[in-house]
Design an enzyme around this catalytic site. Sequence first.
Site, PDB file in Angstrom:
ATOM      1  N   HIS A  21     -29.743 -35.959  -3.479  1.00 54.37           N
ATOM      2  CA  HIS A  21     -30.247 -37.189  -2.811  1.00 54.37           C
ATOM      3  C   HIS A  21     -28.877 -37.457  -1.882  1.00 54.37           C
ATOM      4  O   HIS A  21     -27.904 -38.003  -2.117  1.00 54.37           O
ATOM      5  CB  HIS A  21     -29.968 -38.659  -3.619  1.00 54.37           C
ATOM      6  CG  HIS A  21     -30.166 -39.741  -2.864  1.00 54.37           C
ATOM      7  ND1 HIS A  21     -30.911 -40.251  -2.011  1.00 54.37           N
ATOM      8  CD2 HIS A  21     -29.101 -40.579  -2.956  1.00 54.37           C
ATOM      9  CE1 HIS A  21     -30.810 -41.225  -1.393  1.00 54.37           C
ATOM     10  NE2 HIS A  21     -29.508 -41.632  -1.658  1.00 54.37           N
ATOM     11  N   GLY A  75     -24.321 -52.661 -12.748  1.00 52.29           N
ATOM     12  CA  GLY A  75     -24.193 -52.937 -11.208  1.00 52.29           C
ATOM     13  C   GLY A  75     -25.022 -54.030 -10.997  1.00 52.29           C
ATOM     14  O   GLY A  75     -25.731 -54.178  -9.671  1.00 52.29           O
ATOM     15  N   GLN A  91     -25.854 -55.245  -4.734  1.00 48.31           N
ATOM     16  CA  GLN A  91     -27.154 -55.831  -3.714  1.00 48.31           C
ATOM     17  C   GLN A  91     -28.483 -55.013  -4.344  1.00 48.31           C
ATOM     18  O   GLN A  91     -29.483 -55.784  -4.196  1.00 48.31           O
ATOM     19  CB  GLN A  91     -26.706 -54.670  -2.549  1.00 48.31           C
ATOM     20  CG  GLN A  91     -26.030 -55.230  -1.523  1.00 48.31           C
ATOM     21  CD  GLN A  91     -26.560 -54.438  -0.253  1.00 48.31           C
ATOM     22  OE1 GLN A  91     -27.596 -54.891   0.460  1.00 48.31           O
ATOM     23  NE2 GLN A  91     -26.010 -53.229   0.036  1.00 48.31           N
ATOM     24  N   GLY A 134     -26.759 -44.765  -8.689  1.00 49.97           N
ATOM     25  CA  GLY A 134     -25.668 -44.965  -7.988  1.00 49.97           C
ATOM     26  C   GLY A 134     -25.204 -43.455  -7.772  1.00 49.97           C
ATOM     27  O   GLY A 134     -25.243 -42.300  -8.210  1.00 49.97           O
ATOM     28  N   ASP A 151     -36.314 -41.352  -0.942  1.00 46.30           N
ATOM     29  CA  ASP A 151     -36.565 -40.398   0.058  1.00 46.30           C
ATOM     30  C   ASP A 151     -37.870 -39.751   0.162  1.00 46.30           C
ATOM     31  O   ASP A 151     -38.327 -39.515   1.206  1.00 46.30           O
ATOM     32  CB  ASP A 151     -35.680 -39.108  -0.319  1.00 46.30           C
ATOM     33  CG  ASP A 151     -34.364 -39.350  -0.657  1.00 46.30           C
ATOM     34  OD1 ASP A 151     -33.613 -40.214  -0.017  1.00 46.30           O
ATOM     35  OD2 ASP A 151     -33.570 -39.234  -1.709  1.00 46.30           O
ATOM     36  N   GLN A 206     -20.330 -43.967 -19.489  1.00 43.42           N
ATOM     37  CA  GLN A 206     -21.534 -44.611 -19.610  1.00 43.42           C
ATOM     38  C   GLN A 206     -22.435 -43.544 -20.658  1.00 43.42           C
ATOM     39  O   GLN A 206     -23.208 -44.073 -21.398  1.00 43.42           O
ATOM     40  CB  GLN A 206     -22.075 -45.121 -18.499  1.00 43.42           C
ATOM     41  CG  GLN A 206     -21.407 -46.322 -17.943  1.00 43.42           C
ATOM     42  CD  GLN A 206     -21.993 -46.543 -16.467  1.00 43.42           C
ATOM     43  OE1 GLN A 206     -22.755 -45.979 -16.003  1.00 43.42           O
ATOM     44  NE2 GLN A 206     -21.391 -47.788 -15.958  1.00 43.42           N
ATOM     45  N   ASN A 212     -16.191 -41.744  -9.603  1.00 43.17           N
ATOM     46  CA  ASN A 212     -17.566 -41.972 -10.254  1.00 43.17           C
ATOM     47  C   ASN A 212     -17.811 -41.120 -11.557  1.00 43.17           C
ATOM     48  O   ASN A 212     -18.404 -41.411 -12.268  1.00 43.17           O
ATOM     49  CB  ASN A 212     -18.597 -41.731  -9.151  1.00 43.17           C
ATOM     50  CG  ASN A 212     -18.888 -42.929  -8.342  1.00 43.17           C
ATOM     51  OD1 ASN A 212     -18.945 -44.200  -8.879  1.00 43.17           O
ATOM     52  ND2 ASN A 212     -18.623 -43.110  -7.111  1.00 43.17           N
ATOM     53  N   GLY A 223     -29.263 -54.570  -7.384  1.00 45.79           N
ATOM     54  CA  GLY A 223     -29.540 -55.344  -8.553  1.00 45.79           C
ATOM     55  C   GLY A 223     -30.217 -56.723  -8.230  1.00 45.79           C
ATOM     56  O   GLY A 223     -31.116 -57.048  -8.877  1.00 45.79           O
TER      57      GLY A 223
HETATM   58  P1  NAX Z   1     -23.230 -52.729  -4.379  1.00 49.85           P
HETATM   59  O1  NAX Z   1     -21.688 -52.259  -4.041  1.00 49.85           O
HETATM   60  O2  NAX Z   1     -23.808 -54.096  -3.821  1.00 49.85           O
HETATM   61  O3  NAX Z   1     -23.387 -53.106  -6.096  1.00 49.85           O
HETATM   62  C1  NAX Z   1     -22.829 -52.199  -7.059  1.00 49.85           C
HETATM   63  C2  NAX Z   1     -22.216 -52.872  -8.029  1.00 49.85           C
HETATM   64  O4  NAX Z   1     -21.801 -51.982  -9.208  1.00 49.85           O
HETATM   65  C3  NAX Z   1     -21.184 -54.094  -7.753  1.00 49.85           C
HETATM   66  O5  NAX Z   1     -21.664 -55.255  -8.282  1.00 49.85           O
HETATM   67  C4  NAX Z   1     -20.298 -53.273  -8.682  1.00 49.85           C
HETATM   68  O6  NAX Z   1     -19.308 -54.366  -9.333  1.00 49.85           O
HETATM   69  C5  NAX Z   1     -20.819 -52.649  -9.860  1.00 49.85           C
HETATM   70  N1  NAX Z   1     -20.114 -51.602 -10.660  1.00 49.85           N
HETATM   71  C6  NAX Z   1     -19.143 -50.843 -10.338  1.00 49.85           C
HETATM   72  N2  NAX Z   1     -18.688 -50.116 -11.033  1.00 49.85           N
HETATM   73  C7  NAX Z   1     -19.376 -50.260 -12.459  1.00 49.85           C
HETATM   74  C8  NAX Z   1     -19.260 -50.229 -13.786  1.00 49.85           C
HETATM   75  N3  NAX Z   1     -18.390 -49.071 -14.081  1.00 49.85           N
HETATM   76  N4  NAX Z   1     -20.063 -50.637 -14.452  1.00 49.85           N
HETATM   77  C9  NAX Z   1     -20.885 -51.544 -14.216  1.00 49.85           C
HETATM   78  N5  NAX Z   1     -21.058 -52.029 -12.906  1.00 49.85           N
HETATM   79  C10 NAX Z   1     -20.123 -51.567 -11.896  1.00 49.85           C
HETATM   80  O7  NAX Z   1     -23.908 -51.440  -4.093  1.00 49.85           O
HETATM   81  P2  NAX Z   1     -25.477 -51.384  -4.082  1.00 49.85           P
HETATM   82  O8  NAX Z   1     -26.191 -51.640  -2.646  1.00 49.85           O
HETATM   83  O9  NAX Z   1     -26.242 -52.332  -5.027  1.00 49.85           O
HETATM   84  O10 NAX Z   1     -25.726 -49.755  -4.356  1.00 49.85           O
HETATM   85  C11 NAX Z   1     -25.508 -49.184  -5.715  1.00 49.85           C
HETATM   86  C12 NAX Z   1     -25.481 -47.826  -5.689  1.00 49.85           C
HETATM   87  O11 NAX Z   1     -26.769 -47.227  -5.536  1.00 49.85           O
HETATM   88  C13 NAX Z   1     -24.430 -47.115  -4.748  1.00 49.85           C
HETATM   89  O12 NAX Z   1     -23.845 -46.191  -5.214  1.00 49.85           O
HETATM   90  C14 NAX Z   1     -25.345 -46.447  -3.488  1.00 49.85           C
HETATM   91  O13 NAX Z   1     -24.776 -45.532  -2.945  1.00 49.85           O
HETATM   92  C15 NAX Z   1     -26.530 -45.951  -4.306  1.00 49.85           C
HETATM   93  N6  NAX Z   1     -27.803 -45.967  -3.623  1.00 49.85           N
HETATM   94  C16 NAX Z   1     -28.544 -44.913  -4.182  1.00 49.85           C
HETATM   95  C17 NAX Z   1     -29.648 -44.572  -3.463  1.00 49.85           C
HETATM   96  C18 NAX Z   1     -30.643 -43.444  -3.906  1.00 49.85           C
HETATM   97  O14 NAX Z   1     -31.687 -43.208  -3.401  1.00 49.85           O
HETATM   98  N7  NAX Z   1     -30.306 -42.680  -5.105  1.00 49.85           N
HETATM   99  C19 NAX Z   1     -30.021 -45.346  -2.317  1.00 49.85           C
HETATM  100  C20 NAX Z   1     -29.583 -46.780  -2.296  1.00 49.85           C
HETATM  101  C21 NAX Z   1     -28.029 -46.789  -2.571  1.00 49.85           C
HETATM  102  O15 NAX Z   1     -27.221 -46.448  -1.616  1.00 49.85           O
END
Ligand code: NAX
Length: 327
Positions: free
Chosen positions: A189, A11, A15, A132, A161, A114, A107, A17
């Site tokens: 989470h 990813g 965002q 993720g 958190d 992976q 997912n 990243g």
């Molecule tokens: P974005 O949607 O901006 O970025 C996710 C990226 O992952 C995209 O560029 C997409 O093309 C890529 N992607 C999707 N499937 C993929 C795969 N199979 N292999 C490689 N890349 C892949 O999301 P972003 O804001 O960066 O958030 C990423 C994840 O973090 C989301 O699932 C979000 O819910 C999670 N979060 C987790 C948090 C935590 O505390 N554990 C907090 C922040 C965030 O909400």
Amino acid sequence: MKSPIRVAVTGAAGQIGYSLLFRVASGAMFGLQQPVILQLIEAPIEKAMKALEGVAMELDDCAFPLLKGVVTTDNPVVGFKGANWCLLVGAKPRGPGMERADLLKDNGRIFIAQGKVIDEVAADDARVAVVGNPANTNCMIAASQAKRLTADRFTAMVRLDQNRAQTQLAKKAGVDLTEVKNIFIYGNHSPTMFPAFAQATIGGKPAAQVINDQAWLQGPFCEIVGKRGAAIIAARGASSAASAANALVDHVRDLNTPGTVHSVAVKSNGAYGFDPNVWAGMPVRTTAPGAFEVITNHTMDDFAKSKIAATNKELVDERAFVAELIK
Ligand code: NAX
């Protein structure tokens, strides 16, 4: 100068990243003496791969002395090859009207694939940190595919958190946040997580005594921390990214810093009543770089026990939704 470590990030054009990679390359995650090679993995989508090329160009343009190479790929076999740390940030977001079960399954398929590839091609000392969402269950799924790497190599992030909880306690008490210690996150989470305030201290005294408002601690405090992600989406129109990236820097740095005590979602060993098959947030002490022991001696009162039971139930239910995938 040490030899470079390989850091795979999925990813990478997303965002989080965009806030994360520059901090890893600058030395914030692994220290100022540790060179890194970034292995950036995106979904096999033209738009995502194009955006990733732009990110790689910007990494070049920073001229980071510690950055010894950047690989961009949509092939996990290439991206995870020889990786010492695998930061699994990419995930499929929940679309409008999408059921939670479908999100878990979609997912689940990503994290099954992976987990398999990491186990096959990553370095012998590989460690995995899942961001993720649903992060705990995705981590459990990835770990379920590992034959070579042990379950303790797979952790999920609840550090955002913990950081949120620390700041909220400091604001309520009107003190600098460095005065707040020993606040740890238990469970998932998700809004069911439990920020265990009974162990927390403020200026060396029990936080509950300093704040002296049990109703606030049991009610609004838990709610603010649990629903902070939704509050940020409502305010910013986008989910937390910079604070999530920062928390991942904290998560990995502290897992590499012996003596640190911090919240990590790890495979349950039954402590605190968590089902032994789920990955749950709990306090761990780093014992050696990348290795940890769970702190099991925190006493839980009836309120804490009921909160932990609720978040454990959610984790057990999530596992049941994906049971057929991990058979
Ligand atoms: P974005 O949607 O901006 O970025 C996710 C990226 O992952 C995209 O560029 C997409 O093309 C890529 N992607 C999707 N499937 C993929 C795969 N199979 N292999 C490689 N890349 C892949 O999301 P972003 O804001 O960066 O958030 C990423 C994840 O973090 C989301 O699932 C979000 O819910 C999670 N979060 C987790 C948090 C935590 O505390 N554990 C907090 C922040 C965030 O909400």
